[in-house]
Design an enzyme around this catalytic site. Structure first.
Site, short mmCIF file in Angstrom:
data_model
loop_
_atom_site.label_atom_id
_atom_site.label_comp_id
_atom_site.label_asym_id
_atom_site.label_seq_id
_atom_site.Cartn_x
_atom_site.Cartn_y
_atom_site.Cartn_z
N ALA A 78 0.81 -1.43 0.00
CA ALA A 78 -0.13 0.01 0.01
C ALA A 78 0.99 1.32 -0.04
CB ALA A 78 -0.89 -0.20 1.39
N PRO A 79 0.53 2.31 -0.77
CA PRO A 79 1.23 3.62 -0.62
C PRO A 79 1.09 3.94 0.74
CG PRO A 79 -0.11 3.62 -2.51
CD PRO A 79 -0.55 2.37 -1.91
N CYS A 80 1.87 4.54 1.52
CA CYS A 80 1.85 4.89 2.83
C CYS A 80 1.95 6.37 2.98
CB CYS A 80 3.10 4.12 3.55
SG CYS A 80 2.85 2.36 3.98
N GLN A 81 0.76 7.01 3.37
CA GLN A 81 0.62 8.27 3.87
C GLN A 81 1.10 8.31 5.43
OE1 GLN A 81 -1.90 6.38 2.37
NE2 GLN A 81 -3.21 7.48 1.48
#
Length: 333
Positions: A78-81
């Site tokens: 998952a792209p991690c913000q």
């Protein structure tokens, strides 16, 4: 052995895991072109073109026809913000509103035997390490014994320097029965000469005539310091006066080195990767080979979107090596 993949992209991770012997029973991907790539290359795969937020709300056991605890592997990156730090314990609720949250919900609802979570190397230091700490806390609170390591794809049969953080979790009730070891580095590390010389022709972007003529002055393996100063100065404009090595500017690769990390666009000024023998960016198929995709894996969508899909992918050979080791672990059961 059954696996489900989230944020599947163009299928680099899923393809490597399939080659390692897993049967992928579901892949979730939001981007329409990437989803089309998956469907085109693997018509039998259950490709779910939807927002993971919509899927994670469902009864996942019913949706995937699998009972809680039966799934062998959940994979994805998952792209991690950045997360909020409202709670003292930094649990799942603190990650709400992020894409990682939905990966964690899948983990909670399906309780797979193992999971594979991959991300950029920088995740370990993001927000002074808090992001990584939160992710680790969430995985552990969901009942997993977790280890993580940064692997360089160049060590695993990929002609590219590309570092990824690889987290692998084993469900607590299995952690006494099975163990996981990261794959050993290969003795031989491939370079561009190994993969470019017989690459099939394909579409690709081009430099402007102005840029092409400048790149013709740059020797293979060189960059802006290797051409006349007045030409470099005019090309670099304000960046000429910046500090640092700026080694990505007017960078031309040589056949005797691996590629630098494949990016989502082949013509970014600060991070150029010019072809060793011709004054142009790499083509779609050349970038795909650098990412260790097989030549018969065809990308769908516009040229720009195909470049983006390839740049975002996990190198297939790296995924395969990790997949093999996860399979070895599960075979201990």
């Amino acid at each position: 052995m059954k696996s489900i993949e989230l944020f599947a992209g163009a299928g680099g991770l899923a393809l490597g895991i399939e080659q390692a012997g897993f049967d992928t029973i579901g892949l979730v991907e939001f981007d329409s072109s990437a989803a089309e790539t998956l469907k085109y290359n693997r018509p039998h795969w259950n490709v779910i073109h939807d927002d993971v937020a919509n899927i994670s709300k469902l009864d996942l056991e019913e949706y995937f026809s699998i009972k809680k605890g039966e799934l062998d592997l959940l994979s994805g990156g998952a792209p991690c913000q950045a997360f909020s730090y409202a709670g003292k314990r930094l649990g799942l609720e603190d990650t709400r509103g992020t894409l990682f949250y939905h990966y964690a919900v899948f983990l909670e609802k399906l309780q797979p035997k193992m999971f594979l979570f991959e991300n950029v190397k920088g995740l370990t230091s993001h927000d002074k390490g808090k992001t990584y700490e939160t992710i680790l806390n969430v995985f552990e609170s969901e009942g997993y014994d977790v280890q993580s390591k940064v692997l360089n794809a160049w060590d695993y049969g990929v002609a590219q320097k590309r570092e990824r953080m690889i987290m692998v979790g084993i469900r607590n009730d299995l952690s006494n029965s099975i163990s996981f070891e990261y794959p050993s580095k290969h003795e031989y590390k491939p370079v561009l000469r190994d993969i470019l010389m017989d690459c099939p022709p394909s579409q690709g972007m081009h430099y402007s005539e102005y840029k092409r003529k400048i790149f013709e002055l740059v020797p293979p393996g060189g960059y802006w310091r290797d051409i006349p100063e007045n030409i470099a100065k005019e090309y670099m404009k304000s960046t000429w006066n910046m500090g640092g090595g700026r080694t990505g500017i007017l960078r031309r690769l040589s056949l005797d080195e691996p590629s630098l990390t494949v990016l989502t666009s082949p013509t970014q000024k600060q991070t150029e990767r010019c072809h060793p023998l011709e004054a142009r960016p790499f083509t779609i198929r050349e970038n795909a080979r650098i990412q260790s995709f097989p030549d018969n894996w065809k990308f769908q969508g516009s040229i720009g979107n195909q470049y983006k899909q390839i740049g975002n992918a996990v190198p297939v050979n790296l995924a395969y090596e990790i997949g093999l080791k996860i399979k070895e672990s599960l075979e201990m059961l």
